[in-house]
Design a protein around this motif. Structure first.
Motif, PDB file in Angstrom:
ATOM      1  N   SER A   1       4.416  11.155  -3.168  1.00  0.00           N
ATOM      2  CA  SER A   1       3.939  11.333  -4.545  1.00  0.00           C
ATOM      3  C   SER A   1       5.035  11.850  -5.472  1.00  0.00           C
TER       4      SER A   1
ATOM      5  N   ASN B   1       0.860  -1.184   0.000  1.00  0.00           N
ATOM      6  CA  ASN B   1       0.000   0.000   0.000  1.00  0.00           C
ATOM      7  C   ASN B   1       0.896   1.234   0.000  1.00  0.00           C
TER       8      ASN B   1
ATOM      9  N   GLN C   1       0.537   7.680   0.954  1.00  0.00           N
ATOM     10  CA  GLN C   1      -0.313   8.668   0.288  1.00  0.00           C
ATOM     11  C   GLN C   1       0.108  10.107   0.559  1.00  0.00           C
TER      12      GLN C   1
END
Length: 377
Positions: free
Chosen positions: A169, A161, A164
């Motif tokens: 990014s 996962n 975020q």
């Protein structure tokens, strides 16, 4: 093999790094275990104990029971059963095997290779490191008719996962979806990615370069360190056995040139005695007085300890006063090591680090000489 998520401090730039990392991702300094945690140093200390035990038990060498080893099915059995088990659980084995010839060491390495420990192997005349196809990592070291065996289980991974955060990014997504995130925050992240070959690792390095991580880069066969134009620092490492680690963090706060100049001037004369206080003190030969005193006391004790252990090992084991003194020395030794370890945290200036290493080398040499004179036959 991926070690569990423990951290240590780089002695050069004071950056926290994970314990398995071979080089500091910030400055590239090669990292080693503190000498008192390395297998050969532990073995030297254990030789003292073995020497005492062998004296009391009429020179009968200490033996280990192979059947008690939890991970024994993962390894061939050594020819010698003389030695000592340091770690023995379902996650790791650390075994010191004595009375092992060079030929027996080579035969054992070959037997391990036949059991599948051939992946990402590294070998020289006295050390062998490799993975098997299940991700177990084996390291065998040979030293002075003794062999150290270290086996560790692979890190558990699952579906990856991806973090975020805005910082994460900035990075390209890895090709593999297998992995584990060990830390994730707005200021940094640390990710392991499985199913990643060396070619995949090199491709990911190129993808990160395309994303702008090319400032002050440092590239090797198994690692890539670089910043982007905003100072965000990236550290990539090929860990072996198709595992890649990714560390990204924001730049640390910088001080003004005036503050840096002031700090530099202060370091030439004073060093804070405690991070929690603003008081400073005069240095002795460029070192804090309490640091030099601690180093000198430690070295003095270790010399005294070695002299006592030689005397004790060569006695007949019946002197009650020596037995009592031996128990006292074991406690003093533990206290001395704890005090010495407190300084091995990267919080040393250049003069202190130099003196620390000098003391370390002298003590190590003394221990080697002493262990040689009292090793059981």
């Amino acid at each position: 093999m991926l070690k569990r998520n423990k951290t240590r401090i780089c002695p050069k730039c004071h950056t926290p790094v994970y314990s398995h990392v071979k080089s500091c991702p910030e400055c590239g300094t090669k990292l080693k275990k503190p000498f008192y945690l390395r297998w050969w140093f532990i073995a030297i200390v254990v030789v003292f104990v073995i020497g005492v035990i062998s004296t009391i038990s009429q020179n009968q060498a200490q033996k280990y029971d192979w059947d008690e080893i939890v991970l024994k099915d993962r390894l061939p059995k050594p020819q010698s059963n003389t030695g000592h088990i340091y770690t023995n659980d379902k996650e790791a084995l650390s075994l010191w095997v004595e009375k092992t010839s060079t030929q027996q060491y080579n035969d054992y390495v070959e037997a391990c290779q036949e059991m599948g420990y051939t992946i990402d192997s590294q070998e020289d005349g006295s050390s062998y490191v490799a993975f098997d196809d299940e991700g177990y990592q084996l390291q065998i070291d040979y030293y002075s008719d003794s062999m150290h065996i270290d086996l560790e289980t692979p890190m558990e991974m699952g579906t990856l996962n991806w973090p975020q955060s805005d910082l994460a990014s900035l990075l390209p997504l890895p090709a593999s979806t297998i992995g584990k995130v060990t830390s994730d925050s707005s200021s940094g992240c640390y990710v392991y990615v499985g199913d990643t070959s060396r070619d995949d690792f090199n491709a990911y390095v190129e993808a990160c370069q395309t994303k702008g991580f090319t400032v002050d880069y440092n590239k090797g066969d198994d690692y890539y360190y670089a910043d982007d134009i905003n100072g965000n620092h990236l550290s990539l490492s090929y860990e072996g056995n198709n595992v890649m680690s990714i560390q990204l963090r924001q730049p640390t706060e910088t001080t003004s040139s005036e503050d840096n100049e002031s700090t530099s001037n202060n370091q030439s004369t004073t060093v804070p005695s405690n991070p929690e206080t603003s008081e400073s003190q005069t240095l002795v030969d460029g070192m804090r007085p309490e640091f030099k005193t601690a180093m000198d006391n430690y070295e003095s004790f270790m010399n005294e300890y070695c002299e006592f252990m030689e005397k004790y090992a060569h006695s007949d084991g019946t002197d009650a006063s020596l037995l009592s003194d031996y128990a006292d020395y074991l406690q003093k030794y533990a206290d001395a090591m704890e005090a010495f370890e407190a300084w091995d945290n990267g919080e040393m200036n250049d003069k202190e680090l130099t003196y620390y290493l000098e003391v370390q080398n002298r003590v190590t040499q003394k221990l080697l000489e002493t262990s040689s004179s009292m090793s059981p036959s």
